[in-house]
Design a protein around this motif. Structure first.
Motif, PDB file in Angstrom:
ATOM      1  N   ALA A  31       0.839  -1.200   0.000  1.00  0.00           N
ATOM      2  CA  ALA A  31       0.000   0.000   0.000  1.00  0.00           C
ATOM      3  C   ALA A  31       0.875   1.251   0.000  1.00  0.00           C
ATOM      4  O   ALA A  31       0.579   2.221  -0.710  1.00  0.00           O
ATOM      5  CB  ALA A  31      -0.935   0.001   1.204  1.00  0.00           C
ATOM      6  N   GLY A  32       1.961   1.231   0.767  1.00  0.00           N
ATOM      7  CA  GLY A  32       2.882   2.371   0.778  1.00  0.00           C
ATOM      8  C   GLY A  32       3.539   2.581  -0.577  1.00  0.00           C
ATOM      9  O   GLY A  32       3.629   3.715  -1.070  1.00  0.00           O
ATOM     10  N   ILE A  33       4.000   1.504  -1.183  1.00  0.00           N
ATOM     11  CA  ILE A  33       4.590   1.598  -2.527  1.00  0.00           C
ATOM     12  C   ILE A  33       3.557   2.099  -3.522  1.00  0.00           C
ATOM     13  O   ILE A  33       3.855   2.921  -4.387  1.00  0.00           O
ATOM     14  CB  ILE A  33       5.171   0.229  -2.953  1.00  0.00           C
ATOM     15  N   ASN A  34       2.338   1.618  -3.374  1.00  0.00           N
ATOM     16  CA  ASN A  34       1.245   2.024  -4.245  1.00  0.00           C
ATOM     17  C   ASN A  34       0.999   3.534  -4.161  1.00  0.00           C
ATOM     18  O   ASN A  34       0.828   4.202  -5.178  1.00  0.00           O
ATOM     19  CB  ASN A  34      -0.017   1.251  -3.842  1.00  0.00           C
ATOM     20  N   ILE A 102      -7.371  -2.208  -9.676  1.00  0.00           N
ATOM     21  CA  ILE A 102      -6.719  -2.924 -10.781  1.00  0.00           C
ATOM     22  C   ILE A 102      -7.398  -2.582 -12.102  1.00  0.00           C
ATOM     23  O   ILE A 102      -6.723  -2.345 -13.114  1.00  0.00           O
ATOM     24  CB  ILE A 102      -6.748  -4.446 -10.508  1.00  0.00           C
ATOM     25  N   ILE A 103      -8.722  -2.542 -12.113  1.00  0.00           N
ATOM     26  CA  ILE A 103      -9.448  -2.203 -13.344  1.00  0.00           C
ATOM     27  C   ILE A 103      -9.131  -0.784 -13.789  1.00  0.00           C
ATOM     28  O   ILE A 103      -8.856  -0.533 -14.976  1.00  0.00           O
ATOM     29  CB  ILE A 103     -10.970  -2.391 -13.142  1.00  0.00           C
ATOM     30  N   LEU A 104      -9.150   0.159 -12.853  1.00  0.00           N
ATOM     31  CA  LEU A 104      -8.886   1.559 -13.220  1.00  0.00           C
ATOM     32  C   LEU A 104      -7.445   1.770 -13.675  1.00  0.00           C
ATOM     33  O   LEU A 104      -7.199   2.491 -14.649  1.00  0.00           O
ATOM     34  CB  LEU A 104      -9.226   2.481 -12.048  1.00  0.00           C
ATOM     35  N   GLY A 136      -1.054  -1.029 -10.262  1.00  0.00           N
ATOM     36  CA  GLY A 136      -1.975  -2.146 -10.437  1.00  0.00           C
ATOM     37  C   GLY A 136      -1.374  -3.449  -9.914  1.00  0.00           C
ATOM     38  O   GLY A 136      -2.067  -4.264  -9.297  1.00  0.00           O
ATOM     39  N   ALA A 137      -0.077  -3.631 -10.135  1.00  0.00           N
ATOM     40  CA  ALA A 137       0.599  -4.838  -9.654  1.00  0.00           C
ATOM     41  C   ALA A 137       0.616  -4.888  -8.124  1.00  0.00           C
ATOM     42  O   ALA A 137       0.457  -5.960  -7.532  1.00  0.00           O
ATOM     43  CB  ALA A 137       2.017  -4.897 -10.211  1.00  0.00           C
ATOM     44  N   CYS A 138       0.790  -3.741  -7.484  1.00  0.00           N
ATOM     45  CA  CYS A 138       0.767  -3.705  -6.017  1.00  0.00           C
ATOM     46  C   CYS A 138      -0.592  -4.135  -5.477  1.00  0.00           C
ATOM     47  O   CYS A 138      -0.670  -4.870  -4.493  1.00  0.00           O
ATOM     48  CB  CYS A 138       1.118  -2.304  -5.504  1.00  0.00           C
ATOM     49  N   SER A 139      -1.653  -3.700  -6.133  1.00  0.00           N
ATOM     50  CA  SER A 139      -2.992  -4.119  -5.709  1.00  0.00           C
ATOM     51  C   SER A 139      -3.204  -5.606  -5.965  1.00  0.00           C
ATOM     52  O   SER A 139      -3.848  -6.291  -5.171  1.00  0.00           O
ATOM     53  CB  SER A 139      -4.065  -3.298  -6.422  1.00  0.00           C
ATOM     54  N   CYS A 140      -2.652  -6.113  -7.067  1.00  0.00           N
ATOM     55  CA  CYS A 140      -2.738  -7.560  -7.344  1.00  0.00           C
ATOM     56  C   CYS A 140      -2.025  -8.351  -6.244  1.00  0.00           C
ATOM     57  O   CYS A 140      -2.543  -9.361  -5.763  1.00  0.00           O
ATOM     58  CB  CYS A 140      -2.099  -7.886  -8.686  1.00  0.00           C
ATOM     59  N   LEU A 141      -0.846  -7.901  -5.847  1.00  0.00           N
ATOM     60  CA  LEU A 141      -0.098  -8.588  -4.796  1.00  0.00           C
ATOM     61  C   LEU A 141      -0.820  -8.500  -3.456  1.00  0.00           C
ATOM     62  O   LEU A 141      -0.807  -9.445  -2.674  1.00  0.00           O
ATOM     63  CB  LEU A 141       1.309  -8.005  -4.690  1.00  0.00           C
TER      64      LEU A 141
END
Length: 158
Positions: A31-34, A102-104, A136-141
């Motif tokens: 979340a921080g990286i995001n 991820i969609i957005l 998006g990858a951060c949310s996937c993880l």
């Protein structure tokens, strides 16, 4: 006024305490990286960030990210055993907000690719494109780590 709870079952995450704490730390890290990637992508003035469709999707994505962070914070503060309503609230906050984010960001990445072909302004365009994909990858993880935790449902011991 006391709450009337008709479902007396308890819900929670059925994993060793160390695994749950590690998952919470990972989710907070992602979340921080995001947040950092989202801010960096938004502050870089390039042709990609000025494209209307990229702007729309990349401006809506932080709203989903904010809800994702709220869900992660609720998960981090949650007790070992929760009522169904509390458990499902945390579960929905994390799963649905990650999905929307991820969609957005996927829409922003697709629009950024189109923007790069239409109006290439330099290598910063590519960095913004990679940054959007990274969010998006951060949310996937995050959602992958959350889904990996097994859950439980048990009758009220009292």
């Amino acid at each position: 006024m006391p709450r009337l709870i008709t479902n007396t079952k308890w819900y929670g995450w059925n994993a060793p305490e160390g695994a749950i704490q590690q998952t919470k730390r990972r989710m907070l890290l992602w979340a921080g990286i995001n947040v950092i990637l989202s801010l960096a992508c938004g502050l870089v003035p390039t042709g990609v960030t000025r494209h209307n469709w990229v702007s729309f999707a990349a401006t809506a994505a932080p709203v989903a990210l904010a809800v994702e962070i709220i869900g992660i914070m609720r998960f981090c503060r949650a007790k070992d055993q929760l009522y169904q309503r509390e458990f499902q609230g945390i579960d929905h906050f994390i799963r649905l907000s990650c999905l929307f984010h991820i969609i957005l960001t996927g829409a922003a990445v697709i629009a950024a690719i189109v923007s790069c072909f239409q109006n290439w302004t330099g290598w910063l365009d590519l960095l913004v494109l990679l940054g959007l994909a990274g969010t998006g990858a951060c949310s996937c993880l995050t959602v992958k780590a959350y889904k990996a935790l097994p859950t439980f449902e048990m009758e009220n011991p009292g």
